[in-house]
Enzyme design. Structure first.
Site, PDB file in Angstrom:
ATOM      1  N   GLU A 120     -12.834   6.358   4.823  1.00 56.05           N
ATOM      2  CA  GLU A 120     -12.614   5.340   5.865  1.00 56.05           C
ATOM      3  C   GLU A 120     -13.631   5.554   6.995  1.00 56.05           C
ATOM      4  O   GLU A 120     -13.259   5.725   8.154  1.00 56.05           O
ATOM      5  CB  GLU A 120     -11.185   5.430   6.390  1.00 56.05           C
ATOM      6  CG  GLU A 120     -10.168   5.031   5.349  1.00 56.05           C
ATOM      7  CD  GLU A 120      -8.748   5.040   5.865  1.00 56.05           C
ATOM      8  OE1 GLU A 120      -8.094   3.992   5.806  1.00 56.05           O
ATOM      9  OE2 GLU A 120      -8.295   6.096   6.323  1.00 56.05           O
ATOM     10  N   GLY A 132       0.834  -1.211   0.000  1.00 55.08           N
ATOM     11  CA  GLY A 132       0.000   0.000   0.000  1.00 55.08           C
ATOM     12  C   GLY A 132       0.863   1.252   0.000  1.00 55.08           C
ATOM     13  O   GLY A 132       1.455   1.590   1.015  1.00 55.08           O
ATOM     14  N   LYS A 167      -6.701   7.734  19.362  1.00 56.53           N
ATOM     15  CA  LYS A 167      -6.624   8.154  17.960  1.00 56.53           C
ATOM     16  C   LYS A 167      -8.012   8.080  17.314  1.00 56.53           C
ATOM     17  O   LYS A 167      -8.384   8.948  16.526  1.00 56.53           O
ATOM     18  CB  LYS A 167      -5.605   7.261  17.213  1.00 56.53           C
ATOM     19  CG  LYS A 167      -5.417   7.610  15.746  1.00 56.53           C
ATOM     20  CD  LYS A 167      -4.615   8.884  15.553  1.00 56.53           C
ATOM     21  CE  LYS A 167      -4.621   9.446  14.134  1.00 56.53           C
ATOM     22  NZ  LYS A 167      -4.240   8.595  13.064  1.00 56.53           N
ATOM     23  N   ASN A 193      -8.560  21.359   9.014  1.00 53.68           N
ATOM     24  CA  ASN A 193      -8.749  20.975  10.423  1.00 53.68           C
ATOM     25  C   ASN A 193      -8.901  22.189  11.335  1.00 53.68           C
ATOM     26  O   ASN A 193      -9.725  22.189  12.256  1.00 53.68           O
ATOM     27  CB  ASN A 193      -7.562  20.135  10.910  1.00 53.68           C
ATOM     28  CG  ASN A 193      -7.466  18.805  10.196  1.00 53.68           C
ATOM     29  OD1 ASN A 193      -8.347  18.454   9.417  1.00 53.68           O
ATOM     30  ND2 ASN A 193      -6.398  18.073  10.433  1.00 53.68           N
ATOM     31  N   ASN A 209      -6.083   3.697   9.535  1.00 57.09           N
ATOM     32  CA  ASN A 209      -6.857   4.611  10.373  1.00 57.09           C
ATOM     33  C   ASN A 209      -8.051   3.857  10.929  1.00 57.09           C
ATOM     34  O   ASN A 209      -8.639   3.023  10.241  1.00 57.09           O
ATOM     35  CB  ASN A 209      -7.414   5.762   9.519  1.00 57.09           C
ATOM     36  CG  ASN A 209      -6.508   6.972   9.555  1.00 57.09           C
ATOM     37  OD1 ASN A 209      -5.794   7.199  10.524  1.00 57.09           O
ATOM     38  ND2 ASN A 209      -6.554   7.745   8.484  1.00 57.09           N
ATOM     39  N   GLY A 255       0.211   4.567  -0.400  1.00 53.05           N
ATOM     40  CA  GLY A 255      -0.424   5.875  -0.258  1.00 53.05           C
ATOM     41  C   GLY A 255       0.521   6.767   0.546  1.00 53.05           C
ATOM     42  O   GLY A 255       1.745   6.547   0.565  1.00 53.05           O
ATOM     43  N   ALA A 256      -0.057   7.735   1.242  1.00 55.00           N
ATOM     44  CA  ALA A 256       0.768   8.692   1.980  1.00 55.00           C
ATOM     45  C   ALA A 256       1.599   7.996   3.068  1.00 55.00           C
ATOM     46  O   ALA A 256       2.813   8.181   3.155  1.00 55.00           O
ATOM     47  CB  ALA A 256      -0.135   9.765   2.582  1.00 55.00           C
ATOM     48  N   ASN A 289     -12.374  14.087  11.419  1.00 50.64           N
ATOM     49  CA  ASN A 289     -12.418  13.731   9.995  1.00 50.64           C
ATOM     50  C   ASN A 289     -13.787  13.892   9.330  1.00 50.64           C
ATOM     51  O   ASN A 289     -13.882  14.581   8.296  1.00 50.64           O
ATOM     52  CB  ASN A 289     -11.872  12.313   9.786  1.00 50.64           C
ATOM     53  CG  ASN A 289     -10.402  12.206  10.145  1.00 50.64           C
ATOM     54  OD1 ASN A 289      -9.908  12.984  10.953  1.00 50.64           O
ATOM     55  ND2 ASN A 289      -9.704  11.262   9.577  1.00 50.64           N
ATOM     56  N   GLY A 330       2.348   4.714   3.510  1.00 49.33           N
ATOM     57  CA  GLY A 330       3.272   3.712   2.964  1.00 49.33           C
ATOM     58  C   GLY A 330       4.513   4.376   2.373  1.00 49.33           C
ATOM     59  O   GLY A 330       5.645   3.909   2.569  1.00 49.33           O
TER      60      GLY A 330
HETATM   61  O1  PAF Z   1      -6.728  11.411   9.566  1.00 43.31           O
HETATM   62  C1  PAF Z   1      -6.118  12.485   9.674  1.00 43.31           C
HETATM   63  O2  PAF Z   1      -6.138  13.362   8.808  1.00 43.31           O
HETATM   64  C2  PAF Z   1      -5.278  12.697  10.903  1.00 43.31           C
HETATM   65  O3  PAF Z   1      -5.310  11.528  11.663  1.00 43.31           O
HETATM   66  C3  PAF Z   1      -5.656  13.895  11.755  1.00 43.31           C
HETATM   67  C4  PAF Z   1      -5.047  13.748  13.107  1.00 43.31           C
HETATM   68  C5  PAF Z   1      -7.147  14.092  11.881  1.00 43.31           C
HETATM   69  C6  PAF Z   1      -5.011  15.152  11.222  1.00 43.31           C
HETATM   70  O4  PAF Z   1      -5.437  15.524   9.971  1.00 43.31           O
END
Ligand code: PAF
Length: 302
Positions: A266, A12, A183, A201, A102, A14-15, A191, A17
């Site tokens: 996700e 994988g 997390k 954010n 995630n 992506g960012a 998100n 990986g």
């Molecule tokens: O999923 C994300 O983008 C990150 O885990 C977070 C901490 C929300 C920062 O953008």
């Protein structure tokens, strides 16, 4: 005696990986890529200090029948089942599996596909974004790893030190569950709202209307978090989430990035996991449920 170079195989690109590929290779580990190469064979990697590097991913493609010691599984949460099923024939009984998605619940999927393997799970707070073939490490963070199957020891395996050397700090927690919940709380609050409001954010704490929604989500999940991470009072949870939004103010959350890139969200492993846990605990989460349904109906979520 010469120390054996630690070997990592990445599934994988992506960012996350690509971040690990760059960091582990720079730290003189052996790294290769298993599974499909991404759409763009050349990746432009921008480090925290702004330094740019072009990475030719084809140079890292694993040879057929290459040995896989530690598999870093960096695919999106909704790709996990297919990715593990496809790679399974290439694994040896001693391959260690490290899940870096995630959200939560991935170890259940992995254990059902690879019941005999040592499975580990991790959570990562680095800011890293992807836009076409550019991966940008935008914010310094930390990584926590821990065991996630009966075959995985509670003492840290050797790969933890190698990862810590490549992208510190990498901590080991024999009980990883509380870190995953912390997390998850951050992701479940930030998100989906960034997708709803199509904002960075930071706007979630800067704009009063958005901040009110953010606090509503935090308050609502409080009783679930009290069960899962009782050591953290709700005000500490709020402070933690506000701090992440402040520290990543200029970031586009991973879920909004997926939405803008036309990718599935996700949602299932983040809000979905929170909702199913709340249901087991008979705790109603009407705002999280509403948000989940909004995103499910209006976006391509998974
Ligand atoms: O999923 C994300 O983008 C990150 O885990 C977070 C901490 C929300 C920062 O953008």
């Amino acid at each position: 005696m010469m120390q054996k170079k630690p070997r990592f195989s990445i599934l994988g690109l992506g960012a996350t990986g690509t971040l690990w590929l760059q960091k582990l290779a720079a730290a003189d580990c052996f790294v290769d890529i298993v599974g499909r190469l991404p759409q763009y064979p050349t990746t432009n990697f921008i480090a925290l200090d702004g330094n740019q590097q072009s990475i030719n991913l084809s140079d890292y493609k694993a040879a057929i029948n290459a040995q896989i010691d530690t598999l870093l599984v960096c695919v999106k949460s909704y790709q996990l089942r297919d990715a593990l099923t496809t790679i399974k024939p290439q694994l040896s009984p001693t391959t260690q599996i490290l899940l870096l998605q995630n959200g939560m619940g991935h170890e259940v999927v992995a254990r059902s596909i690879l019941p005999q393997h040592a499975i580990f799970i991790g959570t990562l707070t680095h800011g890293v974004t992807r836009s076409e073939n550019t991966i940008h490490h935008t914010g310094e963070g930390a990584v926590t790893l821990g065991p996630a199957s009966a075959k995985a020891n509670t003492t840290p395996p050797e790969f933890v030190a190698a990862m810590n050397n490549a992208l510190p700090p990498v901590d080991w927690q024999a009980n990883i569950e509380p870190s995953l919940w912390r997390k998850l709380a951050i992701n479940a609050a930030i998100n989906p709202l960034t997708v709803l409001f199509q904002c960075k954010n930071g706007a979630l704490i800067e704009q009063p209307e958005y901040r009110q929604r953010l606090d509503q989500l935090i308050d609502e999940m409080g009783p679930v978090l009290q069960v899962k991470i009782p050591e953290l009072a709700i005000e500490a949870v709020r402070e933690m989430i506000h701090e992440v939004a402040r520290n990543t103010a200029q970031n586009t959350s991973s879920m909004l990035q997926d939405h803008l890139n036309g990718q599935p969200l996700e949602l299932e492993s983040i809000t979905g996991h929170l909702l199913s846990t709340a249901k087991q605990l008979a705790i109603p989460l009407p705002t999280h449920r509403w948000l989940y349904e909004q995103l499910l109906n209006n976006h391509c979520a998974n």
